[in-house]
Design a protein around this motif. Structure first.
Motif, mmCIF file in Angstrom:
data_model
loop_
_atom_site.group_PDB
_atom_site.id
_atom_site.type_symbol
_atom_site.label_atom_id
_atom_site.label_comp_id
_atom_site.label_asym_id
_atom_site.label_seq_id
_atom_site.Cartn_x
_atom_site.Cartn_y
_atom_site.Cartn_z
ATOM 1 N N PRO A 268 0.841 -1.209 0.000
ATOM 2 C CA PRO A 268 0.000 0.000 0.000
ATOM 3 C C PRO A 268 0.873 1.255 0.000
ATOM 4 O O PRO A 268 2.013 1.215 0.468
ATOM 5 N N PHE A 269 0.301 2.367 -0.472
ATOM 6 C CA PHE A 269 1.078 3.589 -0.648
ATOM 7 C C PHE A 269 1.825 4.027 0.611
ATOM 8 O O PHE A 269 2.996 4.393 0.555
ATOM 9 N N ARG A 270 1.144 3.988 1.771
ATOM 10 C CA ARG A 270 1.820 4.471 2.990
ATOM 11 C C ARG A 270 3.055 3.636 3.312
ATOM 12 O O ARG A 270 4.046 4.138 3.834
ATOM 13 N N ASP A 271 3.018 2.333 2.975
ATOM 14 C CA ASP A 271 4.179 1.471 3.220
ATOM 15 C C ASP A 271 5.309 1.760 2.230
ATOM 16 O O ASP A 271 6.485 1.640 2.568
ATOM 17 N N LEU A 272 4.922 2.141 1.013
ATOM 18 C CA LEU A 272 5.940 2.534 0.025
ATOM 19 C C LEU A 272 6.711 3.744 0.534
ATOM 20 O O LEU A 272 7.939 3.783 0.511
ATOM 21 N N LEU A 273 5.950 4.701 1.010
ATOM 22 C CA LEU A 273 6.533 5.935 1.542
ATOM 23 C C LEU A 273 7.505 5.610 2.681
ATOM 24 O O LEU A 273 8.639 6.085 2.710
ATOM 25 N N ALA A 274 7.061 4.750 3.612
ATOM 26 C CA ALA A 274 7.893 4.372 4.758
ATOM 27 C C ALA A 274 9.153 3.644 4.286
ATOM 28 O O ALA A 274 10.260 3.910 4.774
ATOM 29 N N GLU A 275 8.991 2.735 3.340
ATOM 30 C CA GLU A 275 10.108 1.954 2.809
ATOM 31 C C GLU A 275 11.174 2.870 2.189
ATOM 32 O O GLU A 275 12.375 2.711 2.442
ATOM 33 N N ILE A 276 10.738 3.842 1.397
ATOM 34 C CA ILE A 276 11.700 4.730 0.727
ATOM 35 C C ILE A 276 12.408 5.607 1.760
ATOM 36 O O ILE A 276 13.627 5.774 1.717
ATOM 37 N N LYS A 277 11.642 6.125 2.698
ATOM 38 C CA LYS A 277 12.240 6.987 3.717
ATOM 39 C C LYS A 277 13.267 6.227 4.535
ATOM 40 O O LYS A 277 14.324 6.757 4.868
ATOM 41 N N GLU A 278 12.952 4.983 4.856
ATOM 42 C CA GLU A 278 13.869 4.166 5.641
ATOM 43 C C GLU A 278 15.171 3.921 4.873
ATOM 44 O O GLU A 278 16.260 4.001 5.425
ATOM 45 N N ARG A 279 15.038 3.646 3.570
ATOM 46 C CA ARG A 279 16.228 3.436 2.733
ATOM 47 C C ARG A 279 17.077 4.699 2.632
ATOM 48 O O ARG A 279 18.299 4.627 2.652
ATOM 49 N N GLU A 280 16.397 5.844 2.507
ATOM 50 C CA GLU A 280 17.116 7.123 2.384
ATOM 51 C C GLU A 280 17.899 7.430 3.660
ATOM 52 O O GLU A 280 18.946 8.057 3.618
ATOM 53 N N ALA A 281 17.359 6.970 4.792
ATOM 54 C CA ALA A 281 17.967 7.281 6.091
ATOM 55 C C ALA A 281 19.188 6.404 6.384
ATOM 56 O O ALA A 281 19.999 6.735 7.230
ATOM 57 N N ARG A 282 19.328 5.277 5.669
ATOM 58 C CA ARG A 282 20.419 4.338 5.939
ATOM 59 C C ARG A 282 21.795 4.920 5.638
ATOM 60 O O ARG A 282 21.955 5.685 4.703
#
Ligand code: C2E
Ligand code: CA
Ligand code: CA
Ligand code: CA
Length: 282
Positions: A268-282
């Motif tokens: 779902p869209f909200r999980d996509l958003l979370a996934e990308i943000k988490e990757r960017e933060a790594r």
């Protein structure tokens, strides 16, 4: 009197007939429920990130339609898209998905994430002269540039190769939209389409990507597709990447983009958003 053998044969016939009838009934009931399902939120859109191999960053996402039936549970798009195509519901579904996908891209931008968005377009829909207008209107309403939207042309077996279809494809490209040849290598989505479709992207079907780890022939095939596409200035996406080994092989081939469970499932869209943000933060 009927012999035992004949009885078995007749039984088989009755059984086959029943299962056809059952199948037809199930398709009709799906169809009648599909219209309602779009209105009441059973139909929704999942997003799967696309990873740029060189930078190891998510640079795009594909919108994939989902139908969660209240009693039957999830129904695969492979099943209901075919029925929708047959019974003239594909335009409605496509409008719904494109609208959701464009809104999603705008929301990502609002969050500081600039992604290109991909949607699936049945080749059959290219016979509909209203298609460019429909897509351009949705883009205009939400204020997204056409360059941010890629149309993955699927079911190319059904592509009508008239000059009218070709003109429509040109019109979409001139408006700035990107075209991708989906499921490349399967069915009729063959080399011939590289000449016919003004596509900037080729998408290698997951059957080849998944076979390539164990089978040298498939590996060489994938490599050839990458080289051929690059020689024509097209980018290559490999779908169905499930392992690090597959990613490494594709990296070695200079494949541009990968998509698959190894990176992330469609979510779902909200999980996509979370996934990308988490990757960017790594
Ligand atoms: P496709 O466009 O070739 O999409 C790829 C399919 O592979 C998707 O199945 C996706 O969920 C699945 N997949 C992604 N990564 C992996 C992986 O690592 N391993 C494996 N085994 N599978 C993976 P899905 O979502 O069930 O969609 C099936 C097909 O339905 C799509 O194939 C596409 O042809 C069609 N479809 C989906 N959404 C739409 C839509 O909005 N419009 C149209 N016309 N067709 C759609
Ligand atoms: Ca696709
Ligand atoms: Ca497909
Ligand atoms: Ca595919």
């Amino acid at each position: 009197m009927q012999s035992a053998e004949e009885a078995v044969r007749n039984d088989e016939l009755v059984y086959k007939y029943d299962s056809h009838k059952h199948e037809a009934r199930w398709e009709i009931s799906l169809l009648t429920q599909l219209d309602r399902a779009i209105d009441n939120g059973e139909v929704w859109v999942a997003y799967q990130p696309k990873l740029d191999v060189a930078s190891n960053r998510v640079t795009g996402a594909e919108a994939l339609v989902r139908w969660t039936h209240p009693e039957r549970g999830p129904i695969s798009p492979d099943k209901f898209i075919r029925i929708a195509e047959e019974f003239h519901r594909i335009e409605r579904i496509t409008r719904f998905v494109v609208n959701d996908a464009v809104r999603a891209a705008v929301e990502l931008r609002r969050q500081g994430l600039e992604l290109s968005m991909s949607v699936n377009i049945s080749a059959q829909l290219l016979r509909n002269p209203g298609l460019p207008g429909m897509i351009l209107e949705i883009l205009a309403v939400h204020g997204l540039e056409p360059e941010k939207l890629t149309l993955e042309i699927t079911e190319t077996d059904r592509l009508d190769r008239s000059s009218r279809t070709f003109q429509m494809l040109q019109k979409l490209v001139q408006a700035g939209l990107r075209l991708s040849i989906d499921d490349f290598g399967t069915g009729n989505a063959t080399i011939d389409y590289l000449r016919y479709l003004p596509a900037t992207e080729v998408k290698i079907d997951k059957v080849f990507v998944q076979a390539m780890e164990a089978n040298k022939e498939d590996l060489l095939l994938v490599q050839s597709i990458v080289e051929m596409a690059h020689s024509q200035d097209r980018t290559v996406v490999a779908e169905g990447v499930e392992t690090l080994a597959a990613l490494e092989i594709l990296k070695g081939m200079n494949c541009d983009t990968i998509q698959g469970y190894y990176v992330c499932r469609p979510v779902p869209f909200r999980d996509l958003l979370a996934e990308i943000k988490e990757r960017e933060a790594r």
